[in-house]
Design an enzyme around this catalytic site. Structure first.
Site, PDB file in Angstrom:
ATOM      1  N   HIS A 115      29.132  16.828 -14.031  1.00 58.56           N
ATOM      2  CA  HIS A 115      29.604  17.287 -12.709  1.00 58.56           C
ATOM      3  C   HIS A 115      31.093  17.025 -12.543  1.00 58.56           C
ATOM      4  O   HIS A 115      31.650  16.144 -13.179  1.00 58.56           O
ATOM      5  CB  HIS A 115      28.942  16.490 -11.571  1.00 58.56           C
ATOM      6  CG  HIS A 115      27.474  16.293 -11.677  1.00 58.56           C
ATOM      7  ND1 HIS A 115      26.899  15.047 -11.771  1.00 58.56           N
ATOM      8  CD2 HIS A 115      26.461  17.192 -11.702  1.00 58.56           C
ATOM      9  CE1 HIS A 115      25.580  15.177 -11.833  1.00 58.56           C
ATOM     10  NE2 HIS A 115      25.287  16.462 -11.812  1.00 58.56           N
ATOM     11  N   HIS A 117      33.455  15.243  -9.956  1.00 60.29           N
ATOM     12  CA  HIS A 117      33.409  14.264  -8.867  1.00 60.29           C
ATOM     13  C   HIS A 117      34.711  14.311  -8.064  1.00 60.29           C
ATOM     14  O   HIS A 117      35.715  14.857  -8.518  1.00 60.29           O
ATOM     15  CB  HIS A 117      33.143  12.869  -9.436  1.00 60.29           C
ATOM     16  CG  HIS A 117      31.697  12.670  -9.840  1.00 60.29           C
ATOM     17  ND1 HIS A 117      30.952  11.575  -9.459  1.00 60.29           N
ATOM     18  CD2 HIS A 117      30.857  13.440 -10.577  1.00 60.29           C
ATOM     19  CE1 HIS A 117      29.717  11.676  -9.951  1.00 60.29           C
ATOM     20  NE2 HIS A 117      29.643  12.803 -10.635  1.00 60.29           N
ATOM     21  N   HIS A 132      29.940  13.747  -5.786  1.00 56.78           N
ATOM     22  CA  HIS A 132      30.265  15.097  -6.252  1.00 56.78           C
ATOM     23  C   HIS A 132      31.343  15.716  -5.360  1.00 56.78           C
ATOM     24  O   HIS A 132      31.313  15.536  -4.140  1.00 56.78           O
ATOM     25  CB  HIS A 132      29.020  15.986  -6.211  1.00 56.78           C
ATOM     26  CG  HIS A 132      28.023  15.619  -7.254  1.00 56.78           C
ATOM     27  ND1 HIS A 132      26.992  16.433  -7.623  1.00 56.78           N
ATOM     28  CD2 HIS A 132      27.933  14.510  -8.026  1.00 56.78           C
ATOM     29  CE1 HIS A 132      26.297  15.845  -8.584  1.00 56.78           C
ATOM     30  NE2 HIS A 132      26.845  14.668  -8.838  1.00 56.78           N
ATOM     31  N   HIS A 140      23.605  19.354  -3.198  1.00 54.93           N
ATOM     32  CA  HIS A 140      23.458  19.536  -4.627  1.00 54.93           C
ATOM     33  C   HIS A 140      22.253  20.451  -4.861  1.00 54.93           C
ATOM     34  O   HIS A 140      21.251  20.311  -4.152  1.00 54.93           O
ATOM     35  CB  HIS A 140      23.231  18.158  -5.276  1.00 54.93           C
ATOM     36  CG  HIS A 140      23.176  18.192  -6.743  1.00 54.93           C
ATOM     37  ND1 HIS A 140      24.305  18.262  -7.528  1.00 54.93           N
ATOM     38  CD2 HIS A 140      22.123  18.210  -7.592  1.00 54.93           C
ATOM     39  CE1 HIS A 140      23.938  18.295  -8.801  1.00 54.93           C
ATOM     40  NE2 HIS A 140      22.619  18.265  -8.864  1.00 54.93           N
ATOM     41  N   HIS A 143      27.341  22.399  -5.324  1.00 48.79           N
ATOM     42  CA  HIS A 143      28.741  21.980  -5.354  1.00 48.79           C
ATOM     43  C   HIS A 143      29.483  22.800  -6.417  1.00 48.79           C
ATOM     44  O   HIS A 143      28.864  23.206  -7.411  1.00 48.79           O
ATOM     45  CB  HIS A 143      28.826  20.478  -5.688  1.00 48.79           C
ATOM     46  CG  HIS A 143      28.015  19.620  -4.770  1.00 48.79           C
ATOM     47  ND1 HIS A 143      27.163  18.637  -5.224  1.00 48.79           N
ATOM     48  CD2 HIS A 143      27.919  19.638  -3.415  1.00 48.79           C
ATOM     49  CE1 HIS A 143      26.585  18.056  -4.181  1.00 48.79           C
ATOM     50  NE2 HIS A 143      27.018  18.644  -3.072  1.00 48.79           N
ATOM     51  N   ASP A 146      28.982  21.589 -10.108  1.00 45.85           N
ATOM     52  CA  ASP A 146      27.633  21.287 -10.612  1.00 45.85           C
ATOM     53  C   ASP A 146      27.379  22.156 -11.842  1.00 45.85           C
ATOM     54  O   ASP A 146      26.906  23.288 -11.727  1.00 45.85           O
ATOM     55  CB  ASP A 146      26.577  21.542  -9.531  1.00 45.85           C
ATOM     56  CG  ASP A 146      26.628  20.512  -8.410  1.00 45.85           C
ATOM     57  OD1 ASP A 146      27.203  19.422  -8.634  1.00 45.85           O
ATOM     58  OD2 ASP A 146      26.101  20.800  -7.328  1.00 45.85           O
ATOM     59  N   HIS A 182      26.676  12.152 -17.374  1.00 45.43           N
ATOM     60  CA  HIS A 182      25.649  11.170 -17.008  1.00 45.43           C
ATOM     61  C   HIS A 182      24.652  10.928 -18.133  1.00 45.43           C
ATOM     62  O   HIS A 182      24.512  11.723 -19.053  1.00 45.43           O
ATOM     63  CB  HIS A 182      24.892  11.650 -15.768  1.00 45.43           C
ATOM     64  CG  HIS A 182      25.725  11.649 -14.529  1.00 45.43           C
ATOM     65  ND1 HIS A 182      25.776  10.589 -13.658  1.00 45.43           N
ATOM     66  CD2 HIS A 182      26.564  12.591 -14.030  1.00 45.43           C
ATOM     67  CE1 HIS A 182      26.593  10.879 -12.660  1.00 45.43           C
ATOM     68  NE2 HIS A 182      27.094  12.087 -12.853  1.00 45.43           N
ATOM     69  N   ARG A 205      26.812   6.652 -15.202  1.00 51.81           N
ATOM     70  CA  ARG A 205      27.977   7.453 -15.580  1.00 51.81           C
ATOM     71  C   ARG A 205      28.452   6.994 -16.964  1.00 51.81           C
ATOM     72  O   ARG A 205      29.062   5.939 -17.100  1.00 51.81           O
ATOM     73  CB  ARG A 205      29.072   7.288 -14.528  1.00 51.81           C
ATOM     74  CG  ARG A 205      28.597   7.736 -13.148  1.00 51.81           C
ATOM     75  CD  ARG A 205      29.583   7.444 -12.042  1.00 51.81           C
ATOM     76  NE  ARG A 205      29.036   7.919 -10.759  1.00 51.81           N
ATOM     77  CZ  ARG A 205      29.741   8.077  -9.653  1.00 51.81           C
ATOM     78  NH1 ARG A 205      31.040   7.789  -9.630  1.00 51.81           N
ATOM     79  NH2 ARG A 205      29.164   8.522  -8.551  1.00 51.81           N
TER      80      ARG A 205
HETATM   81 CU   LIG Z   1      27.933  13.310 -11.499  1.00 51.48          CU
HETATM   82 ZN   LIG Z   2      26.376  18.263  -7.084  1.00 52.61          ZN
END
Ligand SMILES: [Cu+2]
Ligand SMILES: [Zn+2]
Length: 228
Positions: A115, A117, A132, A140, A143, A146, A182, A205
């Site tokens: 993603h 951030h 995010h 989500h 976003h 994403d 992630h 993360r």
């Molecule tokens: Cu993320």
């Molecule tokens: Zn998201």
């Protein structure tokens, strides 16, 4: 976005009309040209926020150099890589090329969420990049950053995505934001809890980076042999 009506466009039309129908004194024509350039500069500063003419092919390039999260436990995998970004000015959709390596070869959890951030702040590792990037206050997985799930094969992610919602231009530019890889798959909002609607419950993360401006040569270097 109403590009048709932006001031530089109107001034161009105006200048073109004047110059083409009336023969202006040379001095006036020069003043118009200078004015037109200044309006264009102001517009570009507002719209783009970064120099756009650093690449002759009219694309703007970005790069994010993924580093392992320094806050990880010893037991976690150390991954690194690059995300290359390319978008043609001003209306093109964003393309991204993902290259991540260092996953265990026998990884059983093969899908990883990636993603954008909110913050380009790595002062506390990947934990200081915030949630995010969500400029339109939506859930989500809607976003702009994403990117979904990425399959790990032979310890690597290698994937091209096109037609992305995120942009390198204008007030919602993702330059200066971060990209996070992630440990877990993205549940894509289907998890039935708040975490799912915030972040897809993608867990730890593993690696992150700040999105910076880049050049065609970096794009070419890292995407060589992987074009389309
Ligand atoms: Cu993320
Ligand atoms: Zn998201």
């Amino acid at each position: 976005m109403g590009y048709m009506y932006h001031p530089a466009f109107i001034l161009y039309i105006h200048a073109f009309y004047c110059v083409s129908t009336v023969t202006l004194p040379r001095e006036e024509a020069q003043i118009l040209t200078v004015m037109s350039q200044k309006v264009d500069d102001i517009w570009n500063t507002f719209l783009v926020g970064i120099p756009i003419k650093n690449n002759p092919d009219n694309n703007t390039y970005g790069i994010c150099n993924l580093q392992p999260n320094p806050k990880l436990d010893e037991s976690e995998e150390r991954i690194s890589g690059q995300v290359l970004l390319r978008q043609s000015y001003p209306n093109g959709k964003l393309e991204a090329h993902f290259l991540v390596e260092g996953f265990p070869m026998d990884s059983s959890e093969s899908n990883k969420a990636i993603h954008i951030h909110s913050f380009g702040d790595l002062s506390n590792g990947c934990d200081s990049t915030g949630g995010h990037y969500n400029p339109s206050s939506v859930n989500h997985p809607h976003h702009p950053g994403d990117f979904g799930n990425f399959e790990v094969q032979d310890g690597k992610i290698q994937k091209r995505q096109t037609n992305l919602e995120a942009t390198l231009f204008g007030p919602y530019s993702v330059f200066g934001k971060s990209i996070v890889v992630h440990k877990l798959p993205d549940d894509l909002g289907q998890g039935g809890n708040q975490g799912s609607l915030d972040n897809g419950n993608a867990g730890t993360r593993l690696a992150c980076c700040v999105i910076g401006s880049s050049t065609k040569s970096s794009w070419d270097k890292y995407t060589a042999g992987a074009e389309d």
